[in-house]
Write a protein that holds these residues in place. Sequence first.
Motif, PDB file in Angstrom:
ATOM      1  N   ARG B  49      40.221  38.368  28.329  1.00 41.59           N
ATOM      2  CA  ARG B  49      39.484  37.408  28.730  1.00 41.59           C
ATOM      3  C   ARG B  49      38.163  36.697  28.213  1.00 41.59           C
ATOM      4  O   ARG B  49      37.762  37.799  27.720  1.00 41.59           O
ATOM      5  CB  ARG B  49      39.144  37.657  30.233  1.00 41.59           C
ATOM      6  CG  ARG B  49      40.184  37.543  30.707  1.00 41.59           C
ATOM      7  CD  ARG B  49      40.231  36.192  31.305  1.00 41.59           C
ATOM      8  NE  ARG B  49      41.898  36.858  32.582  1.00 41.59           N
ATOM      9  CZ  ARG B  49      42.747  36.015  33.398  1.00 41.59           C
ATOM     10  NH1 ARG B  49      42.387  34.988  32.756  1.00 41.59           N
ATOM     11  NH2 ARG B  49      43.500  36.094  34.295  1.00 41.59           N
ATOM     12  N   HIS B  54      36.862  32.845  30.748  1.00 38.98           N
ATOM     13  CA  HIS B  54      37.552  34.362  31.216  1.00 38.98           C
ATOM     14  C   HIS B  54      39.464  33.361  30.995  1.00 38.98           C
ATOM     15  O   HIS B  54      39.686  33.980  32.158  1.00 38.98           O
ATOM     16  CB  HIS B  54      37.154  33.841  32.674  1.00 38.98           C
ATOM     17  CG  HIS B  54      36.041  35.309  33.191  1.00 38.98           C
ATOM     18  ND1 HIS B  54      35.743  36.605  33.694  1.00 38.98           N
ATOM     19  CD2 HIS B  54      34.785  35.053  32.977  1.00 38.98           C
ATOM     20  CE1 HIS B  54      34.851  37.044  33.162  1.00 38.98           C
ATOM     21  NE2 HIS B  54      33.709  36.199  32.620  1.00 38.98           N
ATOM     22  N   PRO B  56      42.631  33.275  29.345  1.00 40.40           N
ATOM     23  CA  PRO B  56      43.140  34.586  28.962  1.00 40.40           C
ATOM     24  C   PRO B  56      43.201  34.409  27.283  1.00 40.40           C
ATOM     25  O   PRO B  56      43.772  33.755  26.791  1.00 40.40           O
ATOM     26  CB  PRO B  56      44.788  34.539  29.298  1.00 40.40           C
ATOM     27  CG  PRO B  56      44.819  33.438  29.858  1.00 40.40           C
ATOM     28  CD  PRO B  56      43.430  32.621  30.547  1.00 40.40           C
ATOM     29  N   ARG B 101      37.218  41.293  32.205  1.00 43.86           N
ATOM     30  CA  ARG B 101      38.216  40.717  33.696  1.00 43.86           C
ATOM     31  C   ARG B 101      37.822  41.772  34.973  1.00 43.86           C
ATOM     32  O   ARG B 101      37.326  42.805  34.726  1.00 43.86           O
ATOM     33  CB  ARG B 101      39.553  40.791  33.177  1.00 43.86           C
ATOM     34  CG  ARG B 101      40.017  41.686  33.133  1.00 43.86           C
ATOM     35  CD  ARG B 101      39.526  42.890  32.312  1.00 43.86           C
ATOM     36  NE  ARG B 101      40.343  44.077  32.456  1.00 43.86           N
ATOM     37  CZ  ARG B 101      40.402  45.542  33.070  1.00 43.86           C
ATOM     38  NH1 ARG B 101      39.517  45.122  34.153  1.00 43.86           N
ATOM     39  NH2 ARG B 101      41.227  46.635  33.129  1.00 43.86           N
ATOM     40  N   ASP B 108      42.230  36.827  37.275  1.00 45.65           N
ATOM     41  CA  ASP B 108      40.538  37.437  37.226  1.00 45.65           C
ATOM     42  C   ASP B 108      39.983  36.501  37.707  1.00 45.65           C
ATOM     43  O   ASP B 108      40.177  35.302  37.561  1.00 45.65           O
ATOM     44  CB  ASP B 108      40.226  37.027  35.434  1.00 45.65           C
ATOM     45  CG  ASP B 108      38.964  37.237  34.906  1.00 45.65           C
ATOM     46  OD1 ASP B 108      38.038  37.126  35.952  1.00 45.65           O
ATOM     47  OD2 ASP B 108      38.891  37.244  34.068  1.00 45.65           O
ATOM     48  N   ALA B 111      38.156  33.839  36.313  1.00 42.40           N
ATOM     49  CA  ALA B 111      39.311  32.875  35.611  1.00 42.40           C
ATOM     50  C   ALA B 111      38.838  31.325  36.099  1.00 42.40           C
ATOM     51  O   ALA B 111      38.829  29.894  35.500  1.00 42.40           O
ATOM     52  CB  ALA B 111      40.305  33.164  35.863  1.00 42.40           C
TER      53      ALA B 111
END
Lengths: 92, 991, 416
Positions: B49, B54, B56, B101, B108, B111
């Motif tokens: 991340r 964060h 991917p 993460r 996460d 995110a």
Amino acid sequence: MRITCPHCGPRDLIEFTVLGEARTRPAVAVEDLDSPAAVDAFAAYVYDRANPAGIHREHWFHGFGCQTWLVVTRDTLNHAVLAVADVREERP
Amino acid sequence: MSGFRLARGGLIDRSRPLSFRFDGRSLSGFAGDTLASALIANGVSTVGRSFKLHRPRGILGAGAEEPNALVELRSGDRREPNVKATVAELYDGLDASSQNRWPSLRFDLLAVNGLLKPVFAAGFYYKTFMWPAAFWEKVYEPLIRRAAGLGRASGLPDPDRYERVFAACDLLVVGGGPAGLMATLTAGRAGADVILVDEDHRPGGRLLADGVSAGGMDGPALAAQLVGEIRSLPNVRVLSRTTAAAAFDHGTFIAVERVADHLPLPQPEMPRQRVWEIVAERTVLATGASERPLVFADNDRPGVMLAGGVSQYVNRHAVSPGRRVVVATATDAGWATARDLVRAGVNVAAVVDARGSAPRGFEDVAAEVAVFPAARVDRTLGRGKVEAVAIAQAGGTVEVPADLVAVSGGFNPAIQLISHFGVRPTWEPAIGGFVIGGPVHGIHPAGAAAGRYDLAACLADGARAAVAALSEIGRTAAMPDLPSIEPGPHAAGTAFWKPGTLRPGRAFVDLQHDVTAADVDLAHREGYVSVEHLKRYTTLGMATDQGRTSNVDGLAIMAALRGLPIADAGVTLSRPPVVPLSIGAVAGARTGHHFRPTRLTPIHAWAEEQGAVFVDTGQWKRPQYFPRPGETSWLDTVNREVMAVRSGVGVTDVSTLGKIEIHGPDAAAFLDRVYANRPSRIPVGRSRYALMLREDGFVMDDGTVARFAEDRFAASVSTAHAAAVWRHMLFCQQVLWPDLDVSLAAVTDVWAQFAIAGPKSARVVAALVDDGDPVSRESFGPMTARELTVCGGISARLAAVSFSGERAFELAVPASAGDAVVRRIMRAGDEHGIVAYGTEAMAVMRIEKGHPAGAELNGQTTAHDLGFAKMLARDKDHVGRVLSQRPALNDPARPRLVGLKPVDPSTPLKGGAHVLPAGAAATADNDQGWVTSSAYSPTLASHIALALVTRGPERHGEVVQVWDGIRGSVVQATIAAPCHLDPEGERLHAG
Amino acid sequence: MTFSAFALLKNAISGQTGWRPHWRKAEPKPHYDVIVIGGGGHGLATAYYLAKHYGVSNVAVLEKGWIGSGNAGRNTTIIRSNYLLSGNIPFYELSMKLWEGLEQDFNFNAMVSQRGVLNLYHSDAQRDAYVRRGNAMRLHGVDAELLSRDEVRRMAPYLDFDNARFPIQGGLLQRRGGTARHDAVVWGYARGADARGVDIIENCEVLGLRIEGGQVAGVETTRGVIGAKKVGMAVAGNASRVAAMAGLTLPIESYVLQAFVTEGIKPLVDGVITFGAGHFYISQSDKGGLVFGGDLDPFPSYAQRGSLATFTDVAECGMAMMPMLGRLKILRSWGGIMDMSMDGSPIIDRTPVDGLFLNAGWCYGGFKATPASGLTFAHLLATGDLHPAAMAYRLDRFASGTVIDEKGVGATPNLH
């Protein structure tokens, strides 16, 4: 940094102690040691530094080597070493 | 991205399957895989991340410049954060975890930051979190700190070993690709001492990764041929798995060799890593170049990969990172990747070239794939990974299904090692990159590091650089025959994001730090237009890749925003090290007890036998006290030792005192200039207290000087100052007064030295001295010093000097005899109840006597402060003579040495407490000094201290507060003379 | 626009279009009341306080490169006032108090974070020296606590307590000490000074000083001659060079100090910790990198890069203090030029040239001093008098011998 000691050859910085600018101790007659001029001269000797950005004469001590005080002439801008001499041999 | 293992090819060993774990999943790969190639083979697309948002992230490349695929490797006390999966060699049992993460890579919580991107613009944190002020440390900052950072440190001591080795060579070649191999071979054939360092476990560089052919051989075969000859040369050393990490002055480099990182555990006696300190006359920098990504919307989606990385995975690791590929390129290298994919049987959906048409030499590729000339990728689409690519061209935008976008936005020559000297590279439009023009500080860039990307040119340039570098040191080398290679089309272009022309969106410039093109735009709008301000305001280029994949794109965008050519917009410099360098490796073996040397005196073993407790004094171990059974505290022991010396006799080890011999016709004159008093007036056979000043007039050291002949003296120097005083004396001899005929010798380690102190000390010494040499008070009174023999012919120096105030002797014998002599002393003293005593008892006795030592000789005190003003000889020049007389150094209001006795003798006075007038408030205005040394005096049955107190000598008898606010105590004490015991010195004459 | 959460939200919606340059790219005017040479933290702070506290806003700050390009952006960001000597404590405590209200004062989050500064001691003598220091701090109203070995262990269990060459005995803690985001300090002062009318002129290198009849008249620069009634020099790393333009020789020699940062990691080290058995200090930035440093490079230098000997020594000290550092990786190192004075303390004073003022000799302590240096130098420039908190920083103290030598090493600049 590598310094070529006149007695020992090229050696790494870690073998040396650096004192800084090579200054000349004032010569004052014994009877004048307490004169204001003597105090001024010694204060300048002890405290003032030219501190140039460029060529600089310095006192270095080869303590992990031949126990010699050296005059190392370097460029403080790029670390180039221009001359290394035993202080007793060196004449500026 | 849905990678898979190719059925054939590659430099992997399919007979050696390896199992490994990623986020707890069991996976498998082959010997020859990196962690990244093995993850690709297993179809893993998301590996981490991003830092701030964060998001991917997948694997971007295949080398050390990787910004995305960072993992935690190993576990427990060997857990290492931020390991690049792209350069981690796979081993059986490898255990890696994704990082940054929570709770998992797939889901996460942070995110959510991605949704807040409009708020989380560059520098947003400078504009908020200010109210209320107390919330920063308590609320905002802990949240930010928890969210920031990447991997987790183990938090435990590193269990592995490191070592540091040294090497020198005529030519250091950095990088084992085509240019480096050819440079090595050229210099090696010429007989030069060559060291080749290569970061890979297998030399060859891009020869192993690119689908090239030369003289009928493929890349790996050519590499093997070159390496084969190199390895046959005895004057060439090849260090694999070794990265030259930093360049220093005068040809000094450090390189880190990853000795055991490719193994589950280092073998016994094997270091994990080894740092090489290499001194090279000249260096060839053949470090290659790193590829730039392209900036477009959602260019961070897993499945966007550097084209060179794709080629390496396909050709070397026999994995394909995707099944349906769009190549987006501004260089011929992208076309080469397309060709590699086609040859491997992977479906290439399109080649998108920012330039006008398919380049010459790639007609075979163009015939097999859809070509989009003068086009660009507008954005990627997909859930969690790339599923389609929107391609923009003159006629509009088309969406092409794909799971991999191979991007090539040009190359950055890897000139980091030269940048370490502060040398700014220049923009070379022909290659669209920054280069260093010629050799700098003895370092010759060659091959791709010099902006030459074609294989034939790289080979030739490596050889040329070696010849040129050697010729600078007077060595001749011949240009070798080069393999016949068609000069390849390898034109590089640039395709920078242009402000205002592209979809702004989330077009990432710095992938690891989540810096977008919009952030660069914002920095510009807010005035952070200098490249350094851009970097610092947005954090662009400050991630673990030091901006290898981001800097040039970022500054190209800024240059465009400012309307400047790239060449005029400035460039940031790479800082050492080239790759992140383990702190443990740099420290090497100097850890734990080996952090610094341990110096033991010649009688250490004896002191150990006596049960001594040792104390560190600089690097020395000195006996602190000698506990006996039944003693319940160190104070019991020290009290016993003090009383034993004061009533009988004791012996202690003073071998650590600095010892300097001064010899020659001008020895006396020399010492008069070094010391502030007059050693020249010491008669032969006597010693004296001597005071040494610095040239600024403050006290440097004190000690004794003994004269053994008209032209021969021995100076005793305090342990702490021994090295500095020796250096200073040589300065006086060589620099200040070279005309004096005097020789100096440092003999600290030559002699074992004992203090034998107490009213019965003369009896013990008499029993040791040969030939009945008398040590009576008449013949060997205080301050007598003589050379003689003891214990049957052992040469010795004996001086009746006393630190304790008792009748006392310092006996020096050759270090080799020390152990035997101390045992003889103990035997001779047995009938007198001799005790061994340590530094604590010594300190108690010197405080009782008011002698200054370490805390009083702290470099801030003058002779006047210590009551030694009268010792300063004014009728001669000596070091410190002139400036010591300045009024400020002799001001009566200065803190000056006194004794202190608590009004209640049982109340301790503690070192570091301050002295305030009686009844005064604890304020700075009332601060009148401090306690320098303190002890319990068993002799006086009272706590006592020495202190430096304003106008102290004028205030004897005054009761003051000894204020120790930091430990919460205030003690009433009376100012007295420093000497608490026997001020007349009568004890010196006992026995 | 005032910075606030509201302003952020507003701009998040409007596509960040509401932001303006934080400081103008000012063109030099022919004449100013005050010219400050040096657009680092000290120079910008001086201009800020000149305008804000002393009503002097016809001020130019001249910077030869980009603001903050010198030591302001090259330090390890530590702030503290744990000094020993009475010449220093009031000054650094003034600075600490200014830090404590700085962000609200100049409306810029400089991430001033008081997570504590812990100095370890390893011997009885060191303990006594720290007790002396801690008591001196307390007498000046500065917070200081003495920690036992067990207390240190509770606070930082990862230090080497069990296998050390020089075992930790305890520590001196200043809880109000900590760190601040160095670049943000520069930008915050720049923005604040700019808003009050100060001209910040970048890419403007001073080439000479105009002195007429013993009185300063202006400066010669790469962007022409600029007149001024008063000129203040705040050029750490170049003090001797600029002072030489006025014929002055300073008690200063310049050395490189290196600093280091590791890759970002999750929170590990809370406050600042300094080693007592070697030169080493470490903290963790809000971004996650461990920021650390050690001793000076031993030789005079104006090259902003470090030597291997110190690089190695710092790593050794780090491992000796904190063995968990072994597998953490140095990401980047850099060097700054330290103007080392002959007693280790700074100079804020007049010079023999009327109207020319000196702010120099910060050794490696300049960052934490930024607010107080700015305020006291502004006071001197505006009033001609020394500020009460900086009375000891006179230039003539060297000749007179009233030096402020915290370490007691005398006129050996590389040992301070």
